[in-house]
Design an enzyme around this catalytic site. Structure first.
Site: not given
Lengths: 249, 249
Positions: B12, B15, B62-63, B90, B142, B156, B158, B160
């Site tokens: 990731g 950016r 592509d993870v 990341n 997060s 998102y 869940a 994390k």
């Protein structure tokens, strides 16, 4: 160096974690006032720093006495450029006494050193750090603050739980002044503090630790150095577990 | 330098946090494979590293694809000395939608990138790290994993939370091989990911943050660098909150 021109105060420096912390900060360029009630031990630590080529001063400190704490902070100011950039609250004592045998005197003594001590040192340095608009405070608590401990008495465990909460409270209060407040929860180390633990207990801890050993003072000192450095500028109220994976809640 | 002779993989990297992490590790001497599904973005990050005088290679990653992950790891091995010392997970996506709007497709996609992606990269590098007897894995979760988040969707959050637990699990499982696994929980940040948050939400976060600002990518990168370094050798299963004191539980 990461701590060049910075002044640090570390408590409980005569041995173990405190000694390693003083040496690590001094290796990073900090000038350290090293306090301990055991003055010969503190002087030995300072001698090791000087041998490393660093700068430190020993101070006979009773961390439970506001007067003694004040005198230590004054020494740091007069000796090292009228500033205090880093405070590491490491001084701590313990007893293995079962709860029903714990006297009020013993309770008061341990809570005063382990919990009131950090209050007194923080109270003394916060105005200085506010004036600077910058400061890093690192409190050494214990894995016992999270899991109730393995062998330590109730006074020790309660005092360390208090330190964990104090770190969060001060992190919230002091962020607006550019002061970050964090902590370390060390796992069990082979220090003088645990010298009289039963062999079987120590082996049990090692067996349950994913990294397969006890904590070394340098493990703690490296984590303290991170939290005391600018790299931790956006971390506050946080306590980092340094226990080889033994406990991660 | 702290990472001299070491090979790192970061996911990731087009950016925000990932870009800052790649640059920070490379500044420390690591040779980095920077993967992203956005290859031009990854290449831009690599160009910045080279401008800094560092060494990195971009990979289209592509993870969620085991094959793609495998190819990125193979690239790291063949380009950089047949080793992987550091893995930083990341890569993450988020979609702002309430639970009743979330399709299964969106659920699978967010969990796939944010959580299964970490599983796939770890699965691929662990045999290599075992062979080396050493490795540092850092998972970016997060603050939402602890507090349920401010604005992000339940997929998102869940995912994390899953990453947070996975870090503990792998810390326990891999310590015996000299592999430490830790995490960073970034607080809200003004990255592209949060570019479409309402202004009032952003203002509220800043107001509630003791240090009075949002997380910057460099704040996260410095914490990752600590956990990826030998200084964190006795920390495992731990996730450090980097949120300016916003949440400290």
């Amino acid at each position: 160096m990461e701590f060049a021109n910075q002044t640090a105060i570390v408590t409980g420096v005569a041995r173990g974690f405190g000694r390693a912390i003083v040496r690590r900060l001094a290796r990073g360029g900090a000038r350290v006032v090293a306090g301990d009630i055991n003055m010969p031990g503190a002087e030995e630590t300072v001698a090791l720093v000087k041998k490393d080529g660093g700068e430190a001063t020993a101070f006979r400190l009773d961390v439970a006495s506001a007067e003694s704490v004040r005198a230590m902070v004054d020494l740091a100011l007069s000796k090292y450029d009228n500033r205090v950039d880093i405070l590491v609250n490491n001084a701590g004592i313990w007893k293995l006494t079962p709860t029903e045998d714990t006297s009020e005197d013993e309770w008061d003594r341990i809570v005063n050193v382990n919990l009131k001590g950090p209050f007194l040192t923080c109270r003394a340095v916060v105005p200085i750090m506010k004036r600077q608009g910058r400061g890093h405070i690192v409190n050494i608590a214990s894995i016992a603050a999270r899991n109730g401990g393995t062998m330590a008495g109730i006074h020790y465990v309660a005092s360390k739980g208090g330190v964990l909460a104090l770190t969060k409270k001060l992190g919230k209060d002091l962020g607006k002044y550019g002061i970050v407040v964090n902590g370390i929860n060390p796992g069990t180390g082979q220090t003088e503090m645990t010298a009289d633990w039963p062999r079987a207990t120590m082996e049990g801890i090692i067996k349950n630790t994913p990294l397969g050993r006890l904590v070394e003072p340098e493990d703690i000192a490296d984590a303290v150095a991170f939290l005391a450095s600018d790299a931790a500028r956006f971390i506050s109220g946080e306590t980092v577990e340094v226990n080889g994976g033994l406990m991660c809640d | 330098m702290e990472f001299t002779g070491q090979t790192a993989i970061v996911t990731g990297v087009a950016r925000g946090f990932g870009r800052a992490i790649v640059r920070r590790l490379a500044r420390g001497g690591a040779r980095v494979v920077g993967g992203d599904i956005n290859l031009p973005g990854a290449e831009e990050t690599v160009a910045l590293v080279k401008k800094d005088g560092g060494e990195a290679t971009a990979a289209r990653l592509d993870v969620t694809s085991a094959e793609s992950v495998r190819a990125a790891v193979d690239l790291a091995l063949s380009t950089y000395d047949n080793r992987v010392d550091i893995l930083v997970n990341n890569a993450g996506i988020q979609i702002l939608e309430s639970i009743e709007e979330i399709s299964e497709e969106h659920w699978d996609r967010v969990i796939g990138v944010n959580m299964k992606g970490h599983f796939l990269t770890c699965r691929a590098v662990i045999p290599i790290m075992k062979k080396q007897g050493r490795g540092h894995i850092v998972n970016i979760a997060s603050v939402g994993a602890r507090n349920g988040g401010t604005f992000a969707g339940v997929h998102y959050i869940a995912s994390k939370g899953g990453v947070l637990a996975m870090t503990k699990k792998l810390g326990k499982e891999l310590g015996q091989y000299g592999i430490v696994v830790n995490g960073v929980n970034p607080g809200p940040s003004l990255t592209d990911m949060m570019a479409d948050w309402p202004r009032s939400v952003v203002d509220g976060v800043v107001k509630n943050t003791p240090l009075g600002r949002m997380a910057e990518p460099e704040d996260i990168a410095d914490a990752v660098a600590f956990l990826a370094s030998d200084a964190a050798r006795f920390i495992s299963g731990e996730t450090i909150e980097v949120n300016g004191g916003l949440v400290c539980d």
